[in-house]
Design a protein around this motif. Structure first.
Motif, PDB file in Angstrom:
ATOM      1  N   VAL A 197     -24.033 -97.381  25.392  1.00 33.34           N
ATOM      2  CA  VAL A 197     -23.459 -97.956  23.966  1.00 33.34           C
ATOM      3  C   VAL A 197     -21.745 -98.113  24.041  1.00 33.34           C
ATOM      4  CG1 VAL A 197     -26.079 -96.531  23.250  1.00 33.34           C
ATOM      5  CG2 VAL A 197     -22.884 -94.979  24.199  1.00 33.34           C
ATOM      6  N   GLY A 198     -21.083 -98.120  25.117  1.00 36.25           N
ATOM      7  CA  GLY A 198     -19.883 -98.244  25.281  1.00 36.25           C
ATOM      8  C   GLY A 198     -19.388 -98.125  26.695  1.00 36.25           C
ATOM      9  N   ARG A 199     -18.410 -98.792  27.084  1.00 34.89           N
ATOM     10  CA  ARG A 199     -17.786 -99.313  28.453  1.00 34.89           C
ATOM     11  C   ARG A 199     -16.309 -98.677  28.238  1.00 34.89           C
ATOM     12  NH1 ARG A 199     -19.741-104.007  30.045  1.00 34.89           N
ATOM     13  NH2 ARG A 199     -21.206-102.656  31.265  1.00 34.89           N
TER      14      ARG A 199
ATOM     15  N   MET B 206     -20.086 -89.176  37.567  1.00 34.76           N
ATOM     16  CA  MET B 206     -21.561 -89.517  38.043  1.00 34.76           C
ATOM     17  C   MET B 206     -22.641 -89.604  37.503  1.00 34.76           C
ATOM     18  SD  MET B 206     -22.223 -92.619  38.704  1.00 34.76           S
ATOM     19  CE  MET B 206     -24.025 -93.510  39.626  1.00 34.76           C
ATOM     20  N   GLY B 207     -23.273 -90.044  36.668  1.00 43.93           N
ATOM     21  CA  GLY B 207     -24.252 -88.949  35.991  1.00 43.93           C
ATOM     22  C   GLY B 207     -25.307 -88.056  35.067  1.00 43.93           C
TER      23      GLY B 207
ATOM     24  N   ASN C  64     -28.899 -88.768  20.096  1.00 48.19           N
ATOM     25  CA  ASN C  64     -29.864 -87.941  21.247  1.00 48.19           C
ATOM     26  C   ASN C  64     -28.640 -87.707  22.534  1.00 48.19           C
ATOM     27  OD1 ASN C  64     -32.594 -89.380  20.507  1.00 48.19           O
ATOM     28  ND2 ASN C  64     -31.133 -90.980  19.846  1.00 48.19           N
ATOM     29  N   GLN C  65     -29.113 -87.627  23.247  1.00 49.04           N
ATOM     30  CA  GLN C  65     -27.947 -87.257  24.748  1.00 49.04           C
ATOM     31  C   GLN C  65     -27.893 -88.124  24.730  1.00 49.04           C
ATOM     32  OE1 GLN C  65     -29.566 -84.548  27.730  1.00 49.04           O
ATOM     33  NE2 GLN C  65     -31.385 -83.201  26.137  1.00 49.04           N
ATOM     34  N   ILE C  66     -26.402 -88.901  25.421  1.00 48.77           N
ATOM     35  CA  ILE C  66     -25.601 -89.149  26.194  1.00 48.77           C
ATOM     36  C   ILE C  66     -25.761 -89.477  27.802  1.00 48.77           C
ATOM     37  CG2 ILE C  66     -24.801 -90.444  23.860  1.00 48.77           C
ATOM     38  CD1 ILE C  66     -22.170 -89.152  25.306  1.00 48.77           C
ATOM     39  N   LEU C  67     -25.526 -90.263  28.484  1.00 49.77           N
ATOM     40  CA  LEU C  67     -25.204 -90.582  29.968  1.00 49.77           C
ATOM     41  C   LEU C  67     -23.835 -91.291  30.314  1.00 49.77           C
ATOM     42  CD1 LEU C  67     -26.573 -89.753  32.528  1.00 49.77           C
ATOM     43  CD2 LEU C  67     -27.706 -92.053  32.673  1.00 49.77           C
ATOM     44  N   ILE C  68     -23.502 -90.519  31.128  1.00 49.55           N
ATOM     45  CA  ILE C  68     -21.923 -90.870  31.817  1.00 49.55           C
ATOM     46  C   ILE C  68     -22.550 -91.478  32.932  1.00 49.55           C
ATOM     47  CG2 ILE C  68     -19.508 -90.815  32.444  1.00 49.55           C
ATOM     48  CD1 ILE C  68     -19.694 -88.178  30.166  1.00 49.55           C
ATOM     49  N   GLN C  69     -21.894 -92.585  33.494  1.00 55.85           N
ATOM     50  CA  GLN C  69     -21.802 -93.685  34.336  1.00 55.85           C
ATOM     51  C   GLN C  69     -20.312 -94.154  35.077  1.00 55.85           C
ATOM     52  OE1 GLN C  69     -24.794 -92.581  35.615  1.00 55.85           O
ATOM     53  NE2 GLN C  69     -26.232 -93.861  36.892  1.00 55.85           N
ATOM     54  N   THR C  70     -20.184 -93.665  36.744  1.00 57.48           N
ATOM     55  CA  THR C  70     -18.685 -94.727  37.103  1.00 57.48           C
ATOM     56  C   THR C  70     -19.063 -95.105  37.943  1.00 57.48           C
ATOM     57  OG1 THR C  70     -18.517 -92.633  38.102  1.00 57.48           O
ATOM     58  CG2 THR C  70     -17.920 -92.163  36.026  1.00 57.48           C
TER      59      THR C  70
ATOM     60  N   MET D  29     -10.489-101.708  40.272  1.00 55.33           N
ATOM     61  CA  MET D  29     -10.635-101.518  38.319  1.00 55.33           C
ATOM     62  C   MET D  29     -11.943 -99.681  38.977  1.00 55.33           C
ATOM     63  SD  MET D  29     -13.214-104.720  36.965  1.00 55.33           S
ATOM     64  CE  MET D  29     -14.512-103.540  37.893  1.00 55.33           C
ATOM     65  N   LEU D  30     -12.051 -99.522  37.972  1.00 58.15           N
ATOM     66  CA  LEU D  30     -13.172 -98.419  37.988  1.00 58.15           C
ATOM     67  C   LEU D  30     -13.562 -98.628  36.401  1.00 58.15           C
ATOM     68  CD1 LEU D  30     -13.505 -95.120  37.971  1.00 58.15           C
ATOM     69  CD2 LEU D  30     -11.210 -94.653  36.494  1.00 58.15           C
ATOM     70  N   THR D  31     -14.628 -97.930  36.126  1.00 57.14           N
ATOM     71  CA  THR D  31     -15.467 -98.236  34.997  1.00 57.14           C
ATOM     72  C   THR D  31     -15.848 -97.372  34.502  1.00 57.14           C
ATOM     73  OG1 THR D  31     -15.599-101.196  35.855  1.00 57.14           O
ATOM     74  CG2 THR D  31     -17.561 -99.995  33.855  1.00 57.14           C
ATOM     75  N   PHE D  32     -16.158 -97.048  33.233  1.00 64.43           N
ATOM     76  CA  PHE D  32     -17.248 -95.836  32.600  1.00 64.43           C
ATOM     77  C   PHE D  32     -17.861 -96.209  32.171  1.00 64.43           C
ATOM     78  CE2 PHE D  32     -14.319 -92.448  34.647  1.00 64.43           C
ATOM     79  CZ  PHE D  32     -14.934 -91.705  34.310  1.00 64.43           C
ATOM     80  N   GLU D  33     -18.943 -96.489  31.805  1.00 62.26           N
ATOM     81  CA  GLU D  33     -19.904 -96.318  31.200  1.00 62.26           C
ATOM     82  C   GLU D  33     -21.124 -95.335  30.518  1.00 62.26           C
ATOM     83  OE1 GLU D  33     -21.234-101.143  33.520  1.00 62.26           O
ATOM     84  OE2 GLU D  33     -22.440 -99.361  33.687  1.00 62.26           O
TER      85      GLU D  33
END
Length: 206
Positions: free
Chosen positions: A53-55, A79-80, A181-187, A195-199
């Motif tokens: 849903v977002g990056r 993460m997670g 709903n719940q959301i999940l963060i991944q790095t 480069m750093l990415t958050f999803e």
């Protein structure tokens, strides 16, 4: 969770037994407390985590080794991470203490209007990247503060104004999960591309 105090008492008692008697060996059962997970494997398909849903992406080319270390360490804390429905997420609460005692190294920070060395320099790269992911996910941002002045790291392939500084406990980055709903963060950190990415995963709500 290991009860270290009780374990040390048991070790000390067993050492005394070995020293004061003819006993040749001793066994110790480590005292632990088992805590069940808040979310079990059988629950994961019922959380509404269906799609990206977002990056958010940022680059940190030119960073000194201490800063790169701090970015990797701080990013690992996210993460997670699950954020429940209607929950307010706090960056500073999630990342925890930022100091040499928790493994952070000296790198450049903004303090008193100047750029100086301090523990945890580079953590704002992480908060900035999360801010961008949250913004792209359309989640309500409840608290966000820009840096005192423009920082080149946050303008590598990004226009000015998309940064977020943090300084516990007074300056935080907070957002709310207003989805059903719940959301999940991944790095993900790519140290070759700097480069750093958050999803953020969940269910899109339009």
């Amino acid at each position: 969770k290991l009860n270290e105090g009780l374990l040390f008492q048991m070790i000390a008692g067993n050492l005394r037994t070995l020293e004061e008697t003819d006993t040749q060996e001793s066994n110790i059962t480590a005292p632990v407390t088992l805590t069940p997970p808040q979310v079990t494997t059988s629950d994961v398909n019922n959380l509404g985590i269906k799609e990206l849903v977002g990056r958010g992406i940022s680059y940190f080319a030119g960073s000194i080794p201490g800063r790169i270390h701090n970015i990797n360490l701080a990013a690992s804390k996210f993460m997670g991470v699950l954020v429940k429905q209607e929950e307010t997420f706090s960056f500073t609460k999630t990342v925890g203490d930022i100091s040499a005692q928790t493994g952070y190294k000296q790198a450049y920070v903004i303090s008193g209007g100047k750029t100086i060395l301090g523990d945890g320099g580079g953590v704002c790269q992480v908060s900035t990247t999360l801010f961008r992911a949250v913004l792209n996910a359309g989640l309500p941002i409840l608290e966000r503060t820009a840096h005192a002045y423009r920082v080149g790291y946050y303008e590598q392939s990004s226009p000015p104004g998309l940064d977020a500084t943090v300084y516990s406990p007074t300056v935080d980055l907070k957002f709310k999960n207003d989805t059903p709903n719940q959301i999940l963060i991944q790095t993900r950190v790519d140290n070759k591309k700097m480069m750093l990415t958050f999803e953020i995963y969940g269910t899109k709500d339009g």
